[in-house]
Scaffold this motif. Structure first.
Motif, PDB file in Angstrom:
ATOM      1  N   GLY A  23       0.812  -1.215   0.000  1.00  0.00           N
ATOM      2  CA  GLY A  23       0.000   0.000   0.000  1.00  0.00           C
ATOM      3  C   GLY A  23       0.848   1.270   0.000  1.00  0.00           C
ATOM      4  N   LEU A  24       0.167   2.404  -0.110  1.00  0.00           N
ATOM      5  CA  LEU A  24       0.843   3.703  -0.090  1.00  0.00           C
ATOM      6  C   LEU A  24       0.635   4.383   1.259  1.00  0.00           C
ATOM      7  N   VAL A  25       1.662   5.047   1.743  1.00  0.00           N
ATOM      8  CA  VAL A  25       1.548   5.845   2.966  1.00  0.00           C
ATOM      9  C   VAL A  25       2.302   7.159   2.734  1.00  0.00           C
ATOM     10  N   ALA A  26       1.633   8.276   2.996  1.00  0.00           N
ATOM     11  CA  ALA A  26       2.330   9.561   2.945  1.00  0.00           C
ATOM     12  C   ALA A  26       2.886   9.844   4.338  1.00  0.00           C
ATOM     13  N   VAL A  32      10.101  17.782   2.573  1.00  0.00           N
ATOM     14  CA  VAL A  32       8.670  17.976   2.331  1.00  0.00           C
ATOM     15  C   VAL A  32       8.000  16.627   2.616  1.00  0.00           C
ATOM     16  N   TYR A  33       6.651  16.575   2.577  1.00  0.00           N
ATOM     17  CA  TYR A  33       5.991  15.286   2.801  1.00  0.00           C
ATOM     18  C   TYR A  33       6.204  14.368   1.600  1.00  0.00           C
ATOM     19  N   GLY A  34       6.438  13.076   1.876  1.00  0.00           N
ATOM     20  CA  GLY A  34       6.656  12.104   0.815  1.00  0.00           C
ATOM     21  C   GLY A  34       5.458  11.183   0.665  1.00  0.00           C
ATOM     22  N   LEU A  35       5.290  10.652  -0.564  1.00  0.00           N
ATOM     23  CA  LEU A  35       4.269   9.641  -0.822  1.00  0.00           C
ATOM     24  C   LEU A  35       5.019   8.329  -1.035  1.00  0.00           C
ATOM     25  N   PRO A 138       8.429  10.136  -3.692  1.00  0.00           N
ATOM     26  CA  PRO A 138       8.523  11.498  -4.214  1.00  0.00           C
ATOM     27  C   PRO A 138       7.680  12.407  -3.327  1.00  0.00           C
ATOM     28  N   SER A 139       7.683  13.691  -3.617  1.00  0.00           N
ATOM     29  CA  SER A 139       6.848  14.597  -2.832  1.00  0.00           C
ATOM     30  C   SER A 139       5.371  14.233  -3.031  1.00  0.00           C
ATOM     31  N   ALA A 140       4.581  14.402  -1.962  1.00  0.00           N
ATOM     32  CA  ALA A 140       3.192  13.923  -1.950  1.00  0.00           C
ATOM     33  C   ALA A 140       2.222  14.940  -2.525  1.00  0.00           C
ATOM     34  N   ASN A 141       2.494  15.356  -3.778  1.00  0.00           N
ATOM     35  CA  ASN A 141       1.600  16.293  -4.460  1.00  0.00           C
ATOM     36  C   ASN A 141       1.325  15.759  -5.858  1.00  0.00           C
ATOM     37  N   ARG A 142       0.295  16.323  -6.516  1.00  0.00           N
ATOM     38  CA  ARG A 142       0.067  16.006  -7.921  1.00  0.00           C
ATOM     39  C   ARG A 142       1.282  16.480  -8.713  1.00  0.00           C
ATOM     40  N   PHE A 143       1.599  15.783  -9.790  1.00  0.00           N
ATOM     41  CA  PHE A 143       2.766  16.108 -10.598  1.00  0.00           C
ATOM     42  C   PHE A 143       2.783  17.592 -10.988  1.00  0.00           C
ATOM     43  N   LEU A 166       0.902  10.094   7.671  1.00  0.00           N
ATOM     44  CA  LEU A 166       1.503  10.172   9.006  1.00  0.00           C
ATOM     45  C   LEU A 166       1.921  11.611   9.260  1.00  0.00           C
ATOM     46  N   ASP A 167       1.260  12.209  10.237  1.00  0.00           N
ATOM     47  CA  ASP A 167       1.449  13.629  10.527  1.00  0.00           C
ATOM     48  C   ASP A 167       2.690  13.836  11.402  1.00  0.00           C
ATOM     49  N   GLY A 168       3.662  14.549  10.872  1.00  0.00           N
ATOM     50  CA  GLY A 168       4.856  14.843  11.667  1.00  0.00           C
ATOM     51  C   GLY A 168       5.055  16.344  11.808  1.00  0.00           C
ATOM     52  N   GLY A 169       3.959  17.106  11.740  1.00  0.00           N
ATOM     53  CA  GLY A 169       4.068  18.557  11.883  1.00  0.00           C
ATOM     54  C   GLY A 169       4.560  19.206  10.604  1.00  0.00           C
ATOM     55  N   SER A 170       4.921  20.496  10.685  1.00  0.00           N
ATOM     56  CA  SER A 170       5.414  21.127   9.454  1.00  0.00           C
ATOM     57  C   SER A 170       6.898  20.840   9.280  1.00  0.00           C
ATOM     58  N   CYS A 171       7.290  20.762   8.012  1.00  0.00           N
ATOM     59  CA  CYS A 171       8.640  20.298   7.677  1.00  0.00           C
ATOM     60  C   CYS A 171       9.692  21.331   8.070  1.00  0.00           C
TER      61      CYS A 171
END
Ligand code: AMP
Ligand code: MG
Length: 330
Positions: A23-26, A32-35, A138-143, A166-171
Protein backbone atom coordinates in the motif's frame (compact mmCIF):
# COMPACT_ATOMS: atom_id res chain seq x y z
CA UNK A 1 -10.68 13.00 2.69
CA UNK A 2 -7.49 11.12 3.46
CA UNK A 3 -6.81 9.68 6.89
CA UNK A 4 -4.41 11.90 8.84
CA UNK A 5 -2.74 9.85 11.59
CA UNK A 6 -0.71 11.16 14.51
CA UNK A 7 2.53 9.14 14.71
CA UNK A 8 1.58 6.99 17.71
CA UNK A 9 3.28 3.62 18.05
CA UNK A 10 0.07 1.87 17.00
CA UNK A 11 -0.41 4.04 13.91
CA UNK A 12 3.23 3.64 12.91
CA UNK A 13 2.87 -0.15 13.17
CA UNK A 14 -0.27 -0.14 11.02
CA UNK A 15 1.36 2.16 8.47
CA UNK A 16 4.47 -0.03 8.28
CA UNK A 17 2.23 -3.10 7.72
CA UNK A 18 0.37 -1.28 5.01
CA UNK A 19 3.62 -0.38 3.23
CA UNK A 20 4.95 -3.92 3.44
CA UNK A 21 1.63 -5.14 2.06
CA UNK A 22 2.04 -3.03 -1.09
CA UNK A 23 0.00 0.00 0.00
CA UNK A 24 0.84 3.70 -0.09
CA UNK A 25 1.55 5.85 2.97
CA UNK A 26 2.33 9.56 2.94
CA UNK A 27 4.68 10.68 5.71
CA UNK A 28 6.59 13.64 7.07
CA UNK A 29 10.25 14.13 6.26
CA UNK A 30 12.48 17.08 7.12
CA UNK A 31 12.30 18.34 3.50
CA UNK A 32 8.67 17.98 2.33
CA UNK A 33 5.99 15.29 2.80
CA UNK A 34 6.66 12.10 0.81
CA UNK A 35 4.27 9.64 -0.82
CA UNK A 36 5.82 6.28 -0.01
CA UNK A 37 5.69 2.71 -1.28
CA UNK A 38 7.91 -0.35 -0.80
CA UNK A 39 10.72 0.48 -3.23
CA UNK A 40 11.33 -3.18 -4.08
CA UNK A 41 7.69 -3.83 -5.07
CA UNK A 42 7.05 -2.53 -8.63
CA UNK A 43 3.29 -2.82 -8.29
CA UNK A 44 3.29 -0.72 -5.14
CA UNK A 45 5.59 1.82 -6.82
CA UNK A 46 3.21 2.00 -9.80
CA UNK A 47 0.58 3.26 -7.34
CA UNK A 48 2.73 6.33 -6.64
CA UNK A 49 2.90 7.30 -10.33
CA UNK A 50 -0.83 6.74 -10.66
CA UNK A 51 -1.87 8.81 -7.65
CA UNK A 52 0.53 11.67 -8.45
CA UNK A 53 -0.10 11.62 -12.20
CA UNK A 54 3.69 11.55 -12.50
CA UNK A 55 5.25 10.61 -15.86
CA UNK A 56 7.09 7.30 -15.79
CA UNK A 57 10.31 8.87 -17.07
CA UNK A 58 10.80 10.80 -13.80
CA UNK A 59 12.67 8.51 -11.35
CA UNK A 60 11.98 8.30 -7.62
CA UNK A 61 14.25 8.78 -4.62
CA UNK A 62 14.65 5.68 -2.47
CA UNK A 63 14.69 6.34 1.27
CA UNK A 64 16.77 4.07 3.47
CA UNK A 65 17.33 3.55 7.20
CA UNK A 66 21.08 4.14 7.23
CA UNK A 67 24.36 3.91 5.36
CA UNK A 68 24.44 0.10 5.33
CA UNK A 69 21.02 -0.32 3.66
CA UNK A 70 22.08 2.32 1.11
CA UNK A 71 25.24 0.37 0.34
CA UNK A 72 23.14 -2.70 -0.32
CA UNK A 73 21.17 -0.95 -3.05
CA UNK A 74 24.23 0.36 -4.86
CA UNK A 75 26.58 -1.65 -7.06
CA UNK A 76 29.44 0.78 -6.54
CA UNK A 77 29.33 2.58 -3.22
CA UNK A 78 32.37 4.85 -3.52
CA UNK A 79 34.66 6.55 -1.06
CA UNK A 80 33.02 9.81 -2.01
CA UNK A 81 29.58 8.35 -1.24
CA UNK A 82 30.84 7.26 2.16
CA UNK A 83 32.31 10.70 2.85
CA UNK A 84 29.14 12.59 1.90
CA UNK A 85 26.85 10.14 3.69
CA UNK A 86 28.90 10.46 6.86
CA UNK A 87 28.83 14.23 6.67
CA UNK A 88 25.23 14.90 5.58
CA UNK A 89 23.17 11.85 6.60
CA UNK A 90 20.70 11.55 8.03
CA UNK A 91 19.57 14.69 6.22
CA UNK A 92 18.47 16.43 3.03
CA UNK A 93 21.12 15.14 0.59
CA UNK A 94 20.32 12.53 -2.08
CA UNK A 95 23.15 10.50 -3.62
CA UNK A 96 22.81 9.07 -7.14
CA UNK A 97 24.86 5.90 -7.59
CA UNK A 98 24.97 2.81 -9.83
CA UNK A 99 22.07 0.60 -8.80
CA UNK A 100 21.82 -3.03 -7.81
CA UNK A 101 19.58 -5.28 -9.93
CA UNK A 102 16.98 -5.60 -7.15
CA UNK A 103 15.96 -1.96 -7.58
CA UNK A 104 13.00 -2.06 -10.00
CA UNK A 105 13.18 -0.25 -13.35
CA UNK A 106 10.07 1.67 -12.45
CA UNK A 107 11.89 3.33 -9.54
CA UNK A 108 14.86 4.47 -11.61
CA UNK A 109 12.88 5.15 -14.82
CA UNK A 110 15.02 2.51 -16.48
CA UNK A 111 18.28 4.28 -15.61
CA UNK A 112 21.26 2.24 -14.41
CA UNK A 113 21.46 4.49 -11.31
CA UNK A 114 19.48 4.86 -8.13
CA UNK A 115 18.93 7.95 -5.96
CA UNK A 116 19.35 7.25 -2.22
CA UNK A 117 18.63 9.25 0.92
CA UNK A 118 18.57 8.60 4.66
CA UNK A 119 16.10 11.16 6.06
CA UNK A 120 16.44 12.64 9.56
CA UNK A 121 12.78 13.20 10.47
CA UNK A 122 11.82 10.83 13.32
CA UNK A 123 8.55 9.82 11.60
CA UNK A 124 10.39 8.89 8.40
CA UNK A 125 13.10 7.07 10.35
CA UNK A 126 10.63 5.06 12.44
CA UNK A 127 8.58 4.14 9.40
CA UNK A 128 11.69 2.93 7.56
CA UNK A 129 12.85 0.88 10.53
CA UNK A 130 9.45 -0.63 11.23
CA UNK A 131 8.66 -1.39 7.57
CA UNK A 132 12.07 -3.02 7.15
CA UNK A 133 12.20 -2.16 3.45
CA UNK A 134 13.52 0.80 1.46
CA UNK A 135 10.76 3.31 0.69
CA UNK A 136 10.45 5.02 -2.70
CA UNK A 137 8.90 8.41 -2.05
CA UNK A 138 8.52 11.50 -4.21
CA UNK A 139 6.85 14.60 -2.83
CA UNK A 140 3.19 13.92 -1.95
CA UNK A 141 1.60 16.29 -4.46
CA UNK A 142 0.07 16.01 -7.92
CA UNK A 143 2.77 16.11 -10.60
CA UNK A 144 4.20 19.60 -11.24
CA UNK A 145 2.17 21.10 -8.38
CA UNK A 146 3.41 22.66 -5.11
CA UNK A 147 5.19 20.32 -2.69
CA UNK A 148 3.31 19.78 0.61
CA UNK A 149 4.92 20.84 3.87
CA UNK A 150 2.10 19.74 6.22
CA UNK A 151 -0.29 16.78 6.51
CA UNK A 152 -3.20 19.06 5.62
CA UNK A 153 -1.42 20.10 2.39
CA UNK A 154 -1.07 16.43 1.41
CA UNK A 155 -4.77 15.75 2.03
CA UNK A 156 -5.71 18.80 -0.08
CA UNK A 157 -3.32 17.90 -2.89
CA UNK A 158 -4.06 14.23 -3.35
CA UNK A 159 -7.71 14.04 -2.22
CA UNK A 160 -7.66 10.28 -1.93
CA UNK A 161 -9.98 8.77 0.72
CA UNK A 162 -7.81 5.62 0.91
CA UNK A 163 -4.58 7.46 1.58
CA UNK A 164 -2.98 7.37 5.02
CA UNK A 165 -0.88 10.36 6.05
CA UNK A 166 1.50 10.17 9.01
CA UNK A 167 1.45 13.63 10.53
CA UNK A 168 4.86 14.84 11.67
CA UNK A 169 4.07 18.56 11.88
CA UNK A 170 5.41 21.13 9.45
CA UNK A 171 8.64 20.30 7.68
CA UNK A 172 11.84 21.68 9.15
CA UNK A 173 13.50 22.57 5.80
CA UNK A 174 10.44 22.95 3.59
CA UNK A 175 12.51 22.52 0.41
CA UNK A 176 13.39 19.25 -1.38
CA UNK A 177 16.72 17.48 -0.90
CA UNK A 178 19.78 18.43 -2.90
CA UNK A 179 20.51 15.68 -5.46
CA UNK A 180 24.14 14.95 -6.32
CA UNK A 181 25.26 12.36 -8.86
CA UNK A 182 28.37 10.35 -8.00
CA UNK A 183 28.10 8.16 -11.07
CA UNK A 184 30.89 9.74 -13.09
CA UNK A 185 34.38 10.67 -12.04
CA UNK A 186 33.34 14.19 -11.14
CA UNK A 187 30.30 14.76 -8.91
CA UNK A 188 27.48 16.85 -10.38
CA UNK A 189 24.61 18.53 -8.55
CA UNK A 190 21.44 17.46 -10.42
CA UNK A 191 19.00 19.41 -8.29
CA UNK A 192 19.53 22.37 -5.98
CA UNK A 193 17.92 21.88 -2.59
CA UNK A 194 18.16 22.04 1.19
CA UNK A 195 21.92 21.47 1.32
CA UNK A 196 23.54 24.55 -0.23
CA UNK A 197 26.11 24.04 -3.00
CA UNK A 198 28.56 25.96 -0.81
CA UNK A 199 28.22 23.29 1.92
CA UNK A 200 29.05 20.56 -0.60
CA UNK A 201 31.95 22.57 -1.98
CA UNK A 202 33.38 22.89 1.52
CA UNK A 203 33.76 19.08 1.40
CA UNK A 204 34.55 18.47 -2.27
CA UNK A 205 35.98 21.65 -3.74
CA UNK A 206 34.29 23.30 -6.75
CA UNK A 207 31.43 21.22 -8.18
CA UNK A 208 29.37 21.43 -11.34
CA UNK A 209 25.64 22.11 -11.27
CA UNK A 210 23.80 20.40 -14.13
CA UNK A 211 22.20 22.49 -16.81
CA UNK A 212 18.84 23.08 -15.22
CA UNK A 213 15.97 23.68 -17.58
CA UNK A 214 14.92 20.89 -19.90
CA UNK A 215 11.53 20.16 -21.40
CA UNK A 216 9.51 16.95 -21.44
CA UNK A 217 10.41 15.95 -24.99
CA UNK A 218 14.14 16.22 -24.29
CA UNK A 219 13.61 13.95 -21.31
CA UNK A 220 11.57 11.41 -23.21
CA UNK A 221 14.19 11.27 -25.92
CA UNK A 222 16.73 10.47 -23.19
CA UNK A 223 18.87 13.47 -24.14
CA UNK A 224 18.78 15.07 -20.72
CA UNK A 225 18.98 13.89 -17.14
CA UNK A 226 15.61 13.50 -15.42
CA UNK A 227 14.04 15.71 -12.82
CA UNK A 228 14.91 19.04 -14.36
CA UNK A 229 11.62 19.82 -15.97
CA UNK A 230 11.37 23.52 -16.57
CA UNK A 231 7.75 23.55 -15.35
CA UNK A 232 7.44 22.25 -11.81
CA UNK A 233 6.37 23.29 -8.30
CA UNK A 234 3.64 25.42 -9.87
CA UNK A 235 0.65 27.16 -8.33
CA UNK A 236 -2.49 27.31 -10.52
CA UNK A 237 -2.32 31.10 -10.60
CA UNK A 238 0.15 32.36 -13.23
CA UNK A 239 3.42 33.29 -11.58
CA UNK A 240 5.76 35.87 -13.08
CA UNK A 241 9.33 35.56 -11.98
CA UNK A 242 11.92 38.00 -13.10
CA UNK A 243 15.65 37.76 -12.61
CA UNK A 244 15.71 41.42 -11.81
CA UNK A 245 14.86 42.42 -8.28
CA UNK A 246 11.80 44.65 -8.02
CA UNK A 247 10.87 44.51 -11.69
CA UNK A 248 7.67 43.27 -13.35
CA UNK A 249 5.47 44.56 -10.56
CA UNK A 250 3.40 46.98 -12.59
CA UNK A 251 -0.23 46.47 -11.58
CA UNK A 252 -2.98 47.34 -14.04
CA UNK A 253 -6.36 48.78 -13.05
CA UNK A 254 -8.82 46.08 -11.97
CA UNK A 255 -6.12 43.43 -11.78
CA UNK A 256 -5.64 41.37 -8.60
CA UNK A 257 -1.92 40.78 -8.18
CA UNK A 258 -0.07 39.07 -5.33
CA UNK A 259 3.57 39.70 -4.44
CA UNK A 260 6.06 37.17 -3.12
CA UNK A 261 9.10 38.94 -1.72
CA UNK A 262 12.00 38.55 0.70
CA UNK A 263 13.87 40.66 3.22
CA UNK A 264 13.31 44.15 4.57
CA UNK A 265 12.43 45.62 1.19
CA UNK A 266 10.72 48.85 0.46
CA UNK A 267 7.71 48.12 -1.78
CA UNK A 268 6.87 51.49 -3.32
CA UNK A 269 3.44 50.46 -4.67
CA UNK A 270 2.51 48.08 -1.83
CA UNK A 271 -1.09 49.35 -1.74
CA UNK A 272 -1.65 48.10 -5.30
CA UNK A 273 -1.14 44.46 -4.35
CA UNK A 274 -4.13 42.37 -3.30
CA UNK A 275 -1.83 40.17 -1.19
CA UNK A 276 1.81 40.28 -0.13
CA UNK A 277 3.78 37.34 1.28
CA UNK A 278 7.25 38.10 2.58
CA UNK A 279 9.20 34.83 2.88
CA UNK A 280 11.44 36.27 5.57
CA UNK A 281 11.21 39.92 6.61
CA UNK A 282 14.60 39.54 8.39
CA UNK A 283 16.18 38.23 5.19
CA UNK A 284 16.92 34.72 6.49
CA UNK A 285 17.05 32.26 3.54
CA UNK A 286 16.44 29.26 5.87
CA UNK A 287 13.20 30.77 7.07
CA UNK A 288 12.34 31.60 3.45
CA UNK A 289 12.85 27.97 2.40
CA UNK A 290 10.60 26.76 5.22
CA UNK A 291 7.85 29.19 4.21
CA UNK A 292 8.14 29.01 0.41
CA UNK A 293 5.52 26.38 -0.44
CA UNK A 294 3.04 27.49 2.24
CA UNK A 295 3.29 31.06 0.89
CA UNK A 296 2.74 29.88 -2.69
CA UNK A 297 -0.34 27.93 -1.56
CA UNK A 298 -1.62 30.94 0.35
CA UNK A 299 -1.31 33.18 -2.71
CA UNK A 300 -2.79 30.47 -4.92
CA UNK A 301 -5.93 30.50 -2.77
CA UNK A 302 -6.27 34.29 -2.78
CA UNK A 303 -8.19 34.43 -6.10
CA UNK A 304 -5.48 36.44 -7.84
CA UNK A 305 -4.99 37.09 -11.56
CA UNK A 306 -1.26 36.59 -11.17
CA UNK A 307 1.56 36.37 -8.68
CA UNK A 308 4.75 38.38 -9.01
CA UNK A 309 7.80 36.82 -7.36
CA UNK A 310 11.02 38.68 -6.66
CA UNK A 311 14.27 36.74 -6.62
CA UNK A 312 16.40 36.22 -3.51
CA UNK A 313 20.14 36.95 -3.45
CA UNK A 314 21.48 34.00 -5.46
CA UNK A 315 23.76 32.41 -2.84
CA UNK A 316 23.26 29.41 -0.54
CA UNK A 317 19.61 28.40 -0.19
CA UNK A 318 18.60 31.57 -2.05
CA UNK A 319 19.84 29.91 -5.22
CA UNK A 320 17.67 26.81 -4.64
CA UNK A 321 14.63 28.96 -3.86
CA UNK A 322 15.15 31.01 -7.04
CA UNK A 323 15.38 27.75 -8.99
CA UNK A 324 11.94 26.71 -7.63
CA UNK A 325 10.39 30.10 -8.37
CA UNK A 326 11.73 30.04 -11.90
CA UNK A 327 10.18 26.61 -12.49
CA UNK A 328 6.93 27.67 -10.84
CA UNK A 329 6.60 30.51 -13.34
CA UNK A 330 4.44 29.96 -16.40
P1 AMP B 1 11.28 13.96 -6.07
O1 AMP B 1 10.39 14.49 -7.15
O2 AMP B 1 11.47 14.87 -4.92
O3 AMP B 1 10.99 12.56 -5.73
O4 AMP B 1 12.74 13.90 -6.68
C1 AMP B 1 13.06 13.01 -7.64
C2 AMP B 1 14.22 13.60 -8.37
O5 AMP B 1 15.43 12.97 -7.95
C3 AMP B 1 14.17 13.31 -9.85
O6 AMP B 1 13.33 14.20 -10.51
C4 AMP B 1 15.63 13.45 -10.23
O7 AMP B 1 16.03 14.79 -10.25
C5 AMP B 1 16.31 12.83 -9.04
N1 AMP B 1 16.53 11.41 -9.30
C6 AMP B 1 15.86 10.39 -8.76
N2 AMP B 1 16.32 9.22 -9.22
C7 AMP B 1 17.34 9.51 -10.06
C8 AMP B 1 18.22 8.74 -10.85
N3 AMP B 1 18.16 7.42 -10.85
N4 AMP B 1 19.11 9.39 -11.60
C9 AMP B 1 19.19 10.74 -11.59
N5 AMP B 1 18.37 11.53 -10.85
C10 AMP B 1 17.47 10.93 -10.10
MG1 MG C 1 8.33 16.54 -6.38
Amino acid sequence: MSLVLPPTRENMTRAADRLRGGGLVAFATETVYGLGANALDPQAVAGIFELKGRPLFDPLIVHVAGIEPARQLSRAWSELAEKLAKKFWPGPLTLVLPRQEIVPDLVTAGLPNVALRWPSHPVAQQLLTMAGCPIAAPSANRFASISPTSAADVAMELRDPDLWILDGGSCQHGLESTVISLVNERPVVLRLGSVAVEELEAELGPIAVANRSVNESELQSGLASPGHLSRHYSPRTPLCWSTEFGSGEEVHAGERVGLLCFGSVEIPNAHQFAAIENLSPHGDPREAATRLYAALRQLDHAKLDRIVAWPLPSVGLGRAINDRLQRASH
